[in-house]
Every structure is written in C-alpha cells, then in structure tokens.
Design a protein around this motif. Sequence first.
Motif, PDB file in Angstrom:
ATOM      1  N   TYR A 116     -26.890 -49.871 -32.058  1.00 18.97           N
ATOM      2  CA  TYR A 116     -28.141 -49.157 -32.318  1.00 18.97           C
ATOM      3  C   TYR A 116     -27.845 -47.776 -32.914  1.00 18.97           C
ATOM      4  CZ  TYR A 116     -32.816 -47.331 -31.779  1.00 18.97           C
ATOM      5  OH  TYR A 116     -34.037 -46.779 -32.052  1.00 18.97           O
ATOM      6  N   ASP A 117     -26.918 -47.059 -32.290  1.00 23.37           N
ATOM      7  CA  ASP A 117     -26.596 -45.710 -32.766  1.00 23.37           C
ATOM      8  C   ASP A 117     -25.964 -45.743 -34.159  1.00 23.37           C
ATOM      9  OD1 ASP A 117     -27.641 -44.623 -30.486  1.00 23.37           O
ATOM     10  OD2 ASP A 117     -25.728 -44.514 -29.438  1.00 23.37           O
ATOM     11  N   LEU A 118     -25.118 -46.750 -34.394  1.00 21.56           N
ATOM     12  CA  LEU A 118     -24.517 -46.908 -35.729  1.00 21.56           C
ATOM     13  C   LEU A 118     -25.617 -47.080 -36.774  1.00 21.56           C
ATOM     14  CD1 LEU A 118     -22.169 -47.578 -37.729  1.00 21.56           C
ATOM     15  CD2 LEU A 118     -22.426 -49.970 -37.018  1.00 21.56           C
ATOM     16  N   THR A 119     -26.614 -47.897 -36.451  1.00 27.31           N
ATOM     17  CA  THR A 119     -27.698 -48.138 -37.411  1.00 27.31           C
ATOM     18  C   THR A 119     -28.499 -46.858 -37.658  1.00 27.31           C
ATOM     19  OG1 THR A 119     -27.799 -50.382 -36.540  1.00 27.31           O
ATOM     20  CG2 THR A 119     -29.591 -49.705 -37.984  1.00 27.31           C
ATOM     21  N   LEU A 120     -28.766 -46.116 -36.594  1.00 30.38           N
ATOM     22  CA  LEU A 120     -29.481 -44.841 -36.768  1.00 30.38           C
ATOM     23  C   LEU A 120     -28.709 -43.906 -37.700  1.00 30.38           C
ATOM     24  CD1 LEU A 120     -30.896 -43.573 -33.348  1.00 30.38           C
ATOM     25  CD2 LEU A 120     -32.111 -44.680 -35.226  1.00 30.38           C
ATOM     26  N   ARG A 121     -27.394 -43.806 -37.468  1.00 32.07           N
ATOM     27  CA  ARG A 121     -26.568 -42.928 -38.307  1.00 32.07           C
ATOM     28  C   ARG A 121     -26.559 -43.408 -39.755  1.00 32.07           C
ATOM     29  NH1 ARG A 121     -23.153 -42.647 -33.881  1.00 32.07           N
ATOM     30  NH2 ARG A 121     -21.825 -44.317 -34.634  1.00 32.07           N
ATOM     31  N   THR A 122     -26.527 -44.735 -39.922  1.00 28.07           N
ATOM     32  CA  THR A 122     -26.480 -45.286 -41.284  1.00 28.07           C
ATOM     33  C   THR A 122     -27.787 -45.018 -42.018  1.00 28.07           C
ATOM     34  OG1 THR A 122     -24.999 -47.016 -40.482  1.00 28.07           O
ATOM     35  CG2 THR A 122     -26.041 -47.385 -42.616  1.00 28.07           C
ATOM     36  N   ILE A 123     -28.901 -45.211 -41.332  1.00 32.99           N
ATOM     37  CA  ILE A 123     -30.207 -44.958 -41.959  1.00 32.99           C
ATOM     38  C   ILE A 123     -30.296 -43.490 -42.378  1.00 32.99           C
ATOM     39  CG2 ILE A 123     -32.701 -44.862 -41.531  1.00 32.99           C
ATOM     40  CD1 ILE A 123     -32.330 -47.148 -39.543  1.00 32.99           C
ATOM     41  N   ALA A 124     -29.844 -42.600 -41.484  1.00 37.54           N
ATOM     42  CA  ALA A 124     -29.901 -41.166 -41.794  1.00 37.54           C
ATOM     43  C   ALA A 124     -29.008 -40.843 -42.998  1.00 37.54           C
ATOM     44  CB  ALA A 124     -29.482 -40.345 -40.580  1.00 37.54           C
ATOM     45  N   ILE A 126     -28.128 -42.923 -45.489  1.00 35.17           N
ATOM     46  CA  ILE A 126     -28.724 -43.474 -46.717  1.00 35.17           C
ATOM     47  C   ILE A 126     -29.913 -42.614 -47.145  1.00 35.17           C
ATOM     48  CG2 ILE A 126     -29.981 -45.462 -47.663  1.00 35.17           C
ATOM     49  CD1 ILE A 126     -28.267 -47.243 -45.835  1.00 35.17           C
ATOM     50  N   ASP A 127     -30.635 -42.122 -46.176  1.00 33.99           N
ATOM     51  CA  ASP A 127     -31.822 -41.314 -46.431  1.00 33.99           C
ATOM     52  C   ASP A 127     -31.467 -39.856 -46.737  1.00 33.99           C
ATOM     53  OD1 ASP A 127     -34.454 -41.692 -46.745  1.00 33.99           O
ATOM     54  OD2 ASP A 127     -34.980 -41.731 -44.622  1.00 33.99           O
ATOM     55  N   GLY A 128     -30.214 -39.473 -46.467  1.00 34.94           N
ATOM     56  CA  GLY A 128     -29.803 -38.087 -46.640  1.00 34.94           C
ATOM     57  C   GLY A 128     -29.032 -37.887 -47.924  1.00 34.94           C
ATOM     58  N   THR A 129     -27.913 -37.177 -47.812  1.00 36.18           N
ATOM     59  CA  THR A 129     -27.165 -36.822 -49.014  1.00 36.18           C
ATOM     60  C   THR A 129     -25.821 -37.538 -49.119  1.00 36.18           C
ATOM     61  OG1 THR A 129     -26.295 -34.934 -47.794  1.00 36.18           O
ATOM     62  CG2 THR A 129     -28.193 -34.520 -49.204  1.00 36.18           C
ATOM     63  N   GLU A 130     -25.470 -38.330 -48.080  1.00 35.39           N
ATOM     64  CA  GLU A 130     -24.187 -39.041 -48.133  1.00 35.39           C
ATOM     65  C   GLU A 130     -24.214 -40.118 -49.210  1.00 35.39           C
ATOM     66  OE1 GLU A 130     -21.998 -40.667 -44.726  1.00 35.39           O
ATOM     67  OE2 GLU A 130     -23.248 -39.389 -43.494  1.00 35.39           O
ATOM     68  N   ASP A 131     -23.020 -40.525 -49.639  1.00 34.37           N
ATOM     69  CA  ASP A 131     -22.920 -41.640 -50.571  1.00 34.37           C
ATOM     70  C   ASP A 131     -23.416 -42.902 -49.857  1.00 34.37           C
ATOM     71  OD1 ASP A 131     -21.935 -43.923 -51.929  1.00 34.37           O
ATOM     72  OD2 ASP A 131     -20.490 -42.663 -52.975  1.00 34.37           O
ATOM     73  N   PRO A 132     -24.520 -43.503 -50.312  1.00 33.69           N
ATOM     74  CA  PRO A 132     -25.080 -44.643 -49.583  1.00 33.69           C
ATOM     75  C   PRO A 132     -24.175 -45.873 -49.631  1.00 33.69           C
ATOM     76  CG  PRO A 132     -26.263 -44.323 -51.646  1.00 33.69           C
ATOM     77  CD  PRO A 132     -25.324 -43.158 -51.501  1.00 33.69           C
TER      78      PRO A 132
END
Length: 253
Positions: A116-124, A126-132
């Motif tokens: 669950y936490d991994l998914t939250l971090r991934t969504i953030a 993709i939605d932020g400035t990291e390389d998606p």
Amino acid sequence: MATEQTEAIVLRLIEFSETSLIATLYSRDLGRISAIAKGARRPKSPFDGALDLLAVCRIVVICKSSDALDLLTEAKLQRRFRAASRSLLRLNCGYYVAEVLRLWTDSGATASHPLYDLTLRTIAAIDGTEDPLFAVLRFELTGLRILGHAPATRDCVGCGTRVDTAAARIPFAYHMGGVLCPACRPRQREVASIRREVLQACTRLQDATGGPVEGVGENLYRDLRAVVSRCVCTHLGAVPRTQSLLPTKWVSH
Ligand SMILES: [Zn+2]
C-alpha cells in the motif's frame, strides 16, 4: 456483515447501473475490495468526486461475508491523481500501476502495508516531478520483492551459489526467476543474457525506501523496461493490457 473504515486507492471503476458504480479499491487495512457505490453516478453523488482513478480516499465499507459485493457507503477524497492534466505519459504510467496492482491482488485480498505504501509513493512520484518511467520500474521491482517474486540478481536460482557479477553479461532464466551460474546454465533452456549494469539497476530498484530514483542511467531504460516487463508477465502468467502504453525506449518528458 461488518462496517469497516480504512484508507484506499481507487484502481478501477465499472458502471453497474444508471446510478451506481462497482469500485475496485486497494485498501490499507483490508487489502483489495470490490464494492458497489450506490448513487455514485448521480449528479450530486454522495461520494463527491472521490471515486476517480488512483484517488486516495477515506472509506467506509460494509463487508459482506459471502461472495456478494461489499457496499461502499462513504468515500472522502484525500488526494486526487492529477497526472491527466500534466501529460499523457504520466497518465499512462498511472493506468499501468493501477492495473498491475489489481492483477497482483486478484486472488486473495490480504492487506499489505508495504505494498500500500509503495503504491502511495509511486502515485506521488508520477504526479510529482520524479521521472515517471523509473518510478514505474521501481514500483514493479519493489512490488515483486514484497510479493516474494523479486528477480534473483546475485545468487544462482539453480543452486544458490553467488554468480560472477563481474562478467559483462549474465545468464538469466525468466521461468526460474533469476540468474544462473556456469554449472546450472547448460541444464536450462530458454536462457536470456542480461547486461550486468541492468541487473545491478534491478537490485537497486527493489528498494523503494530510498527516495527518488538516482544513479540509474537513461541509457539503461530500454533494457530495464524489457527485463522488468517480462518478469512481471512471467509472474502474472499474463500481459497487463496497459503495458503497451509504456514506452519501450526512454523518452524526454
Ligand atoms: Zn547454479
């Protein structure tokens, strides 16, 4: 029937009737849930826009004991997934993460806080400035590790001995889930040969706790994408429909 409250991520929405939806959610405490959201398609929905792809919400759900669908009675939006307004690439990465998580949790809906936490971090990410694109690779590799199916990149999957990781290319058997030593290699068919740097990147990307993905070159993306796609498909026994949305080569974004 028990009424439960938890936090959840919206993975899929299907129209059920003129006014209702079936929502597939991955929740922090209950694992995967499929629940009817009555009235969700009405103009003034009681869910007030919370039911949207990859939205994070606080939910109240009445869990049915039988095979019947659960009933979603409340969803309060905590964080909306806004990638659609940013770029098609980020949106597609989101679609893929939602599908893979749904497929990973298809059978047996046990909750996993790390997943669950991994998914939250991934969504953030993709939605932020990291390389998606690298955020998605890290999601897949860390997710596979959490599920106990991480590709073995150091020890031979045949005999357990440490493989010579100084070699430029290392034999890798997808159906066995990892690298092979020179003694085990001849006994296997359908063995790929993977560049050492790509396997090293696979190891680094299995740990999502280290913040943004660093030290993985864009020049490795193409090979990494191919290896990780195949690992995901081999584990699932199927190709995620949205995998074709991911670029096979690194693209500027
Ligand atoms: Zn071996």
